[in-house]
Design an enzyme around this catalytic site. Structure first.
Site, PDB file in Angstrom:
ATOM      1  N   GLU A 195      -4.041  12.272 -43.666  1.00 32.30           N
ATOM      2  CA  GLU A 195      -2.994  12.278 -42.642  1.00 32.30           C
ATOM      3  C   GLU A 195      -1.763  11.490 -43.127  1.00 32.30           C
ATOM      4  O   GLU A 195      -0.628  11.951 -43.025  1.00 32.30           O
ATOM      5  CB  GLU A 195      -3.555  11.671 -41.350  1.00 32.30           C
ATOM      6  CG  GLU A 195      -2.536  11.474 -40.235  1.00 32.30           C
ATOM      7  CD  GLU A 195      -2.632  10.099 -39.610  1.00 32.30           C
ATOM      8  OE1 GLU A 195      -1.643   9.340 -39.708  1.00 32.30           O
ATOM      9  OE2 GLU A 195      -3.696   9.754 -39.038  1.00 32.30           O
ATOM     10  N   HIS A 196      -2.012  10.295 -43.690  1.00 38.61           N
ATOM     11  CA  HIS A 196      -0.897   9.499 -44.218  1.00 38.61           C
ATOM     12  C   HIS A 196      -0.146  10.261 -45.313  1.00 38.61           C
ATOM     13  O   HIS A 196       1.068  10.284 -45.344  1.00 38.61           O
ATOM     14  CB  HIS A 196      -1.430   8.196 -44.837  1.00 38.61           C
ATOM     15  CG  HIS A 196      -1.543   7.073 -43.868  1.00 38.61           C
ATOM     16  ND1 HIS A 196      -0.909   5.872 -44.068  1.00 38.61           N
ATOM     17  CD2 HIS A 196      -2.204   6.963 -42.695  1.00 38.61           C
ATOM     18  CE1 HIS A 196      -1.195   5.055 -43.071  1.00 38.61           C
ATOM     19  NE2 HIS A 196      -1.976   5.687 -42.223  1.00 38.61           N
ATOM     20  N   GLU A 233      -3.389  -1.697 -42.681  1.00 40.83           N
ATOM     21  CA  GLU A 233      -3.710  -1.091 -41.381  1.00 40.83           C
ATOM     22  C   GLU A 233      -5.136  -1.483 -40.962  1.00 40.83           C
ATOM     23  O   GLU A 233      -5.386  -1.862 -39.813  1.00 40.83           O
ATOM     24  CB  GLU A 233      -3.568   0.439 -41.469  1.00 40.83           C
ATOM     25  CG  GLU A 233      -3.721   1.125 -40.115  1.00 40.83           C
ATOM     26  CD  GLU A 233      -3.518   2.639 -40.181  1.00 40.83           C
ATOM     27  OE1 GLU A 233      -3.270   3.175 -41.285  1.00 40.83           O
ATOM     28  OE2 GLU A 233      -3.613   3.284 -39.117  1.00 40.83           O
ATOM     29  N   HIS A 247      -8.169  10.313 -42.455  1.00 40.78           N
ATOM     30  CA  HIS A 247      -7.036   9.475 -42.086  1.00 40.78           C
ATOM     31  C   HIS A 247      -6.093   9.256 -43.270  1.00 40.78           C
ATOM     32  O   HIS A 247      -4.875   9.289 -43.134  1.00 40.78           O
ATOM     33  CB  HIS A 247      -7.582   8.146 -41.548  1.00 40.78           C
ATOM     34  CG  HIS A 247      -6.536   7.100 -41.337  1.00 40.78           C
ATOM     35  ND1 HIS A 247      -6.327   6.080 -42.232  1.00 40.78           N
ATOM     36  CD2 HIS A 247      -5.624   6.925 -40.350  1.00 40.78           C
ATOM     37  CE1 HIS A 247      -5.340   5.302 -41.775  1.00 40.78           C
ATOM     38  NE2 HIS A 247      -4.896   5.792 -40.648  1.00 40.78           N
TER      39      HIS A 247
END
Lengths: 430, 429
Positions: free
Chosen positions: A70-71, A142, A67
């Site tokens: 991905e950012h 997040e 993840h």
């Protein structure tokens, strides 16, 4: 360019595997303004233990790194990729799941530029120590947003109660501690290992011309160099067949409680048509047991145990699979008990053939409705592809499922004594 | 798609809008029932659609009704309530598969329309009352819905901001009504309200799919009989307010992340010529991932995962939302206010403007690809006397200049800052 037509659905799918191993699929949708494209790697939150490219020893990486990656891919040497897409009138996004990381855009203009941008930014990592540090604060927020979300906590609480070792139990974004352990070097290692074209699928759906779109993708890929495709060795600890804990209770700052009940697959090794049949069978069974046109839904509603938030679903991949039933309730314990009893009674009785036919029709209608959505088609097709399944087989397989198939799937899956877990959210201090 | 226009006609008091389109594999039916938002009626209206979808004269129980839907190849029926400006909306939506994609070729749309109309016009009623057990069951669900807004902190913060900011205006009323009023509603009083709503609400029926307008006209006449013409013109203008001094409201709860919500008055609504300039203002300021808020609050300062703004078109509000660490309140509000000042001073480039035009136009075209999206865009025109059909929006967006955006920016006033902060961090501040 290969072409497959699905006459009943009035859809035609074009397919090609490029020399570098990338699988490309195009689905023209005349009448739509929009084109939607996804570029997906078979790499998600569960892939945290593997042999890195060109190395010999297995490596365990911090939770949430897929993840994090991905950012970070959205940052380029020349700046921010979001900016570039929006200049080209597109809106870009990405998501990480248990098994996949997908990058996507949707747009009604400049489709060629946008396709090139998508291919290029995903295939050009650019991480600096400074930018990696900066991202930690953003991801921390997040994670905290999800920590305050009772539905998310309930869902992961349930998975955590079912699984003892499998990394599906780990939150997709990781934890605040684990993301602070992520480094620029680790990001490159994961990138090099999992972003080879042979591990990826490119899917475009919308108002497009297949010939010229293929030409663009072919030329773009031919202009880049990649290592030879290599098999990536991934490691998963042995997972017991049975659930780990029967009940997990999480007190939270909420007014209304929640209850989710899960059933864990015992042998989650199915792939291809077997998995498709299993998945559709479990979904049909859930609909028969808890759908709004059934007796159980009416009873639970009359007893004041459920509201509109009540729902059910099945997710299955190689290595894990489970169904989930539940929703908001002011009596989580009672709802859990009632679901358990209802499932127990349902599997004792022979299946009603007429009822099954009704539910089958309903599922076919739902599937047609889903095909209105380019997002659904691209994401679901890719997930199916990674499990050797075919999205356009859904209707034929649905039509082929027999009462015996269902009965077998039911006896295997819905075992209340060993395969069932519950997770409750309870209002703190009440 | 963009050339397509709605065909419109009236059947009694019902406005019908048809969009023939071969793009979809399903047909969509949607009914909006609209009335001015008031404290006295809102709770009735929040309950009514849920009682109506629980059974009809022909299919009195939920189970029988849902079976009838299943038989139409899994037709779906959804109801919900919402606010648009200072109107309260009850919405009924059905989607039914197009038989041309099925092995079975019975006409599903006509049967769907029959079932859909029966939800609205032939409820399960005896002795001038709804079924009392259904009403009691739905009252419980509504009460739960009202109390559990607290559980979703983003929604909660948004509700609290609106409540505080629009205390004396209809817009401040919560869309699902008041908990204490739920108890007072009975099977008889709800039925009375139902009859009244049927007479006085503005009713708009939308049909989108592979249909012929003349056939639809016959079918609607057949199944939607008995809606009286009546006086349904309930057009109102939302209340506006000038702000002298912004207010600040801080609350504490046991949360991991603080929720910062800032409410502004735009003094520009869909009614005004400046409406599209306002859309561009919002796009440059906070609507997208290339906007000032995303770049400055998230990317540069790493303060948040989300920092965005959105516009309420008919009331004239702009809401900024961001999830931050509780001790970063000052820092975040300072950055947000600075970005607003930049907008007022015209500190953005022509490139920013062009980029935002491209994104807005794209968003519009994408919304039109979805039947529900198309309907929502067109419905704006039912709420105002300044009618602009969706096909014209693109040219309206193109016309906006930098001066227009700066002019709009200078009409925007901060009204209320609401912050929901965590308890533990409070001690460290």
């Amino acid at each position: 360019m290969n072409k497959v037509s699905f006459d009943q659905l009035q859809e035609t799918l074009y397919y090609e595997e490029l020399p570098n191993g990338l699988q490309v699929y195009l689905l023209p949708k005349p009448g739509f303004n929009k084109t939607y494209a996804t570029f997906t790697t078979k790499y998600g939150s569960i892939d945290n233990h593997f042999i890195p490219l060109n190395e010999k020893e297995p490596l365990r990486v911090p939770d949430g790194i897929a993840h994090f990656l991905e950012h970070k891919l959205f940052e380029d040497e020349d700046g921010d990729v979001f900016q570039l897409f929006s200049k080209q009138g597109a809106s870009a996004n990405a998501f990480t799941s248990f098994t996949r990381t997908a990058y996507l855009f949707s747009s009604t203009m400049n489709i060629e530029e946008n396709l090139k941008t998508l291919l290029d930014f995903v295939q050009k990592p650019y991480f600096t120590e400074e930018s990696v540090e900066k991202e930690k604060g953003i991801i921390e927020q997040e994670i905290k947003m999800y920590e305050d979300n009772p539905d998310w906590r309930n869902y992961f609480g349930l998975i955590g109660s079912m699984y003892k070792n499998h990394p599906v139990k780990i939150d997709i974004a990781g934890t605040v501690d684990s993301i602070y352990k992520t480094t620029k070097e680790l990001l490159y290692t994961c990138y090099e290992t999992f972003y080879h074209p042979s591990n990826m699928v490119f899917f475009v759906v919308g108002n497009l011309d297949p010939e010229s779109t293929f030409k663009l993708i072919r030329e773009n890929q031919a202009g880049k160099e990649f290592e030879k495709p290599q098999h990536v060795e991934r490691y998963f600890e042995k997972e017991p067949e049975e659930v780990d804990q029967k009940l997990v209770t999480i007190p939270m700052n909420v007014n209304t409680g929640k209850c989710l009940v899960g059933f864990k697959d015992r042998k989650p090794e199915k792939q291809g048509k077997d998995l498709l049949k299993h998945e559709l069978s479990i979904q049909l069974l859930l609909e028969m047991m808890f759908g709004q046109s059934g007796e159980n839904y009416q009873k639970l509603h009359d007893e004041g145990l459920i509201d509109d938030s009540f729902s059910f679903d099945y997710s299955g991949e190689h290595g894990f699979g489970f169904s989930v039933v539940g929703g908001d309730t002011d009596r989580p314990e009672e709802l859990g008990k009632r679901i358990k009893t209802m499932v127990g009674e349902f599997i004792q009785k022979p299946l009603n053939k007429d009822e099954m036919e009704g539910i089958r029709k309903k599922k076919i209608g739902y599937f047609l409705r889903a095909l209105n959505s380019p997002e659904y088609i691209a994401n679901q097709f890719t997930r199916y592809r990674f499990n050797d399944m075919d999205l356009f087989e859904v209707i034929p397989v649905l039509e082929s499922i027999t009462v015996d198939d269902l009965s077998k799937a039911m006896q295997e899956h819905f075992l209340t004594e060993t395969q069932m877990s519950e997770c409750h959210i309870t209002p703190k201090g009440k | 798609m963009i050339e397509q226009k709605l065909q419109e006609f009236k059947v009694g008091g019902l406005n019908v809008h048809v969009l023939p389109s071969k793009t979809y594999k399903t047909n969509t039916l949607l009914l909006h029932a609209r009335s001015p938002l008031t404290k006295d009626t809102v709770t009735y209206r929040a309950l009514l659609p849920y009682v109506l979808q629980s059974g009809t004269k022909e299919y009195p129980s939920r189970q029988e009704f849902r079976k009838a839907l299943d038989d139409l190849y899994g037709a779906t029926l959804n109801v919900d309530v919402s606010k648009k400006g200072e109107y309260h909306m009850m919405t009924f939506k059905m989607e039914v598969a197009n038989e041309k994609f099925l092995a079975d070729d019975r006409p599903l749309l006509e049967r769907g329309l029959d079932l859909f109309s029966s939800v609205i016009l032939s409820p399960n009623v005896s002795d001038n009352a709804f079924d009392s057990s259904v009403v009691e069951g739905e009252k419980r669900t509504l009460r739960q819905k009202i109390t559990s807004v607290y559980d979703d902190k983003m929604r909660y913060a948004n509700m609290r901001l609106t409540e505080e900011m629009c205390e004396d205006e209809p817009f401040g009323i919560f869309v699902n009504g008041q908990e204490e009023d739920v108890t007072k509603i009975t099977d008889v009083s709800l039925y009375e309200y139902y009859q009244e709503a049927l007479k006085s609400d503005q009713l708009d029926l939308y049909i989108v799919g592979d249909v012929e307008v003349s056939v639809m006209e016959q079918l609607v006449k057949k199944y939607f009989q008995g809606i009286e013409e009546g006086s349904r013109n309930n057009t109102i203008e939302a209340q506006q307010k000038q702000i002298d001094q912004p207010r600040e409201i801080i609350e504490e709860q046991d949360v991991q992340q603080g929720k910062l919500h800032m409410g502004y008055r735009t003094n520009t609504t869909y009614e005004h010529e400046d409406y599209f300039a306002l859309q561009l203002f919002n796009g440059i300021f906070g609507g997208f991932s290339h906007s000032k808020l995303f770049i400055n609050v998230r990317e540069k300062a790493s303060l948040a995962y989300y920092a965005a703004s959105r516009v309420e078109s008919h009331k004239g509000l702009l809401i900024v939302m961001s999830g931050i660490e509780s001790n970063k309140f000052e820092k975040a509000t300072t950055i947000i206010k600075e970005q607003m000042d930049q907008m007022k001073q015209g500190n953005f480039t022509d490139e920013d403007l062009e980029q935002t035009k491209a994104v807005l136009k794209n968003q519009l075209l994408e919304t039109m690809d979805v039947p529900r999206g198309f309907i929502e865009l067109e419905y704006h025109n039912e709420l105002t006397s300044n009618k602009r059909y969706v096909a014209k929006w693109i040219t309206e967006i193109d016309k906006v200049t930098k001066d227009d955006v700066v002019r709009v920016a200078n009409k925007v006033q901060l009204d209320t800052v609401y912050f929901l902060k965590g308890k533990e961090e409070a001690a460290n501040e």
